[in-house]
Design an enzyme around this catalytic site. Structure first.
Site, short mmCIF file in Angstrom:
data_model
loop_
_atom_site.label_atom_id
_atom_site.label_comp_id
_atom_site.label_asym_id
_atom_site.label_seq_id
_atom_site.Cartn_x
_atom_site.Cartn_y
_atom_site.Cartn_z
CD GLU A 129 1.03 38.45 5.80
OE1 GLU A 129 2.06 38.52 5.09
OE2 GLU A 129 0.63 38.88 6.65
NE ARG A 175 -1.27 37.13 10.55
CZ ARG A 175 -0.95 37.65 9.44
NH1 ARG A 175 0.32 38.43 9.64
NH2 ARG A 175 -1.23 37.34 8.11
CE LYS A 179 4.67 39.10 8.48
NZ LYS A 179 3.69 38.81 7.37
CB THR A 199 8.99 32.70 2.45
OG1 THR A 199 9.10 33.60 3.47
CG2 THR A 199 8.17 33.47 1.34
CD GLU A 259 -6.69 41.00 5.23
OE1 GLU A 259 -7.15 41.77 4.48
OE2 GLU A 259 -5.81 40.25 4.74
MN MN Z 1 3.68 39.70 3.73
#
Ligand code: MN
Length: 428
Positions: free
Chosen positions: A205, A243, A259, A263, A375
């Protein structure tokens, strides 16, 4: 209006010549802060050209603010970020005076320039909290359409800056490896048990991160027109997302293990002050959209948005033909501004703690720039072709995902963020 000073002067140059090149990410107008490791331990530095100025080593050249810099040794940026914007500016101005062309301290400081390529970058500090927003309405709509074709955007979206509380311990600087997570995935057939397996839908992301500074009291909300007094600086942020794990676990309480495994952030914090020339009013809301509730309303004429152009690139392990550009978008198009995010976060009485990290959420744009693979491939339905001829639905082992960010405006020196990169390693 936002007051600019000599630190933003486009005519200013540094005695570090590489900082004066037109494509430099770290000219003297930028001066981002970061922590790096040398044989002397974790050090506070400022990026200039292709080098790092060791601030602790030159603390005595910084006058009154030298003590703040010395305090940061071994602690990360916390002692600086915990102060107020006046102190942040004072350190930045002092560093600028040492680095500008013709500075009398230049020769003494030059002995403490370290080539960026020679050191390991560390986390600038350990955030106390990490909150990831969902501020791009384009992203929210694109992803919502995949999960709920008839009802892509939930009714609260235009009123509430939606967010989830993320995991701090797995936030790591650019270059740290990312291990493919394992987890529960939706059962293949009705009545079957869920599988536990390595994620087959690992995504990135493309986000902006920002570190909060100063401290507010519990029970006292930070109003939107004071929010920037609590925004120390920005970085690029990749909120790696599995996902398949996310889709099975996210209802009713939101993302968790899909998640929390990783990060990645770019290690240089570009200060809110350096970004002042790139502040702008966000685009007005489309006709028919509600105006923000009073506690979220930006004052008339406020330059509440920030125009940072982000791009994502994918480099596979199979080839040497360069990275494939996946998408680009500006943070100016976000539906919610950084100030609105801070005002909302504190509106219930939750305080700001210096070092809190906030993420914007995936940034996608009205003109089709997309900030995630889900996306780009429309939920894996339309594979993406890479430069090496292979295709991707989601990320594969060996893939490296690189975020870049840059600000440009006529009449000002362009500034960059450095890379936010991570390579996928196999699941254990
Ligand atoms: Mn995010």
């Amino acid at each position: 209006m936002i007051a600019l000073d000599e630190s933003h002067d486009p005519a200013r140059r540094s005695w570090v010549e590489k900082a004066n090149l037109p494509d430099a990410e770290f000219p003297i107008q930028n001066l981002p802060f970061g922590m790096f490791r040398t044989e002397r331990g974790a050090r506070l530095g400022v990026a200039i050209g292709g080098s790092i100025l060791d601030l602790v080593a030159i603390a005595e050249l910084l006058g009154d603010v030298g003590g703040i810099v010395t305090e940061c040794e071994g602690k990360g940026l916390a002692p600086l970020i915990g102060r107020d914007p006046k102190a942040w500016s004072a350190v930045r101005r002092a560093v600028g005076r040492v680095l500008e062309r013709g500075a009398s301290q230049g020769a003494a400081a030059a002995e403490h320039l370290v080539p960026m390529s020679a050191v390991e970058m560390l986390m600038p500090l350990r955030p106390g909290g990490y909150i990831d927003f969902f501020a791009s309405i384009e992203h929210a709509t694109n992803v919502g359409r995949i999960f709920r074709p008839d009802n892509p955007l939930l009714p609260n979206y235009k009123y509430v800056p939606i967010a989830y509380n993320g995991r701090v311990s797995t936030i790591r600087p650019s270059g740290a490896p990312v291990q493919r997570p394992r987890g529960q995935q939706r059962p293949q057939s009705e009545g079957a048990a869920p599988a536990v397996a390595p994620s087959r839908a690992l995504d990135y992301e493309m986000e902006l991160g920002f570190f909060l500074g100063g401290t507010s009291r519990i029970g006292e909300p930070v109003p939107v027109d004071k929010a920037w007094e609590h925004i120390f600086g920005f970085c690029l942020l990749n909120d790696w997302s599995a996902r398949d794990i996310q889709a099975w676990e996210y209802q009713p309480l939101g993302p968790f293990l899909g998640k929390s495994f990783a990060t990645t952030i770019s290690p240089w914090i570009v200060t809110a002050e350096a970004l002042k020339p790139f502040r702008a009013a966000p685009p007005s809301r489309p006709d028919g959209d509600p105006q923000p509730l009073p506690y979220l309303a930006e004052p008339a004429g406020a330059l509440g948005g920030i125009d940072i152009r982000l791009e994502a690139h994918l480099r596979s392990s199979a080839e040497d033909s360069g990275a494939t550009k996946l998408g680009g978008a500006s943070s100016l198009g976000l539906y919610w501004t950084p100030g609105q995010m801070v005002a909302h976060m504190t509106s219930n009485g939750c305080n700001v703690e210096a070092g809190d990290l906030l993420g914007s959420g995936t940034i996608s744009s009205r003109d089709g720039g997309l900030g995630s693979l889900i996306e780009i491939t429309r939920g894996a339905a339309e594979p993406l072709k890479l430069k090496d001829g292979t295709t991707r639905r989601y990320l594969e082992d060996g893939d490296e995902l690189i975020l870049r960010g840059r600000c440009e405006r006529d009449g000002f020196v362009s500034i960059g963020f450095g890379a936010c990169a991570g390579r996928i390693g196999p699941a254990l």
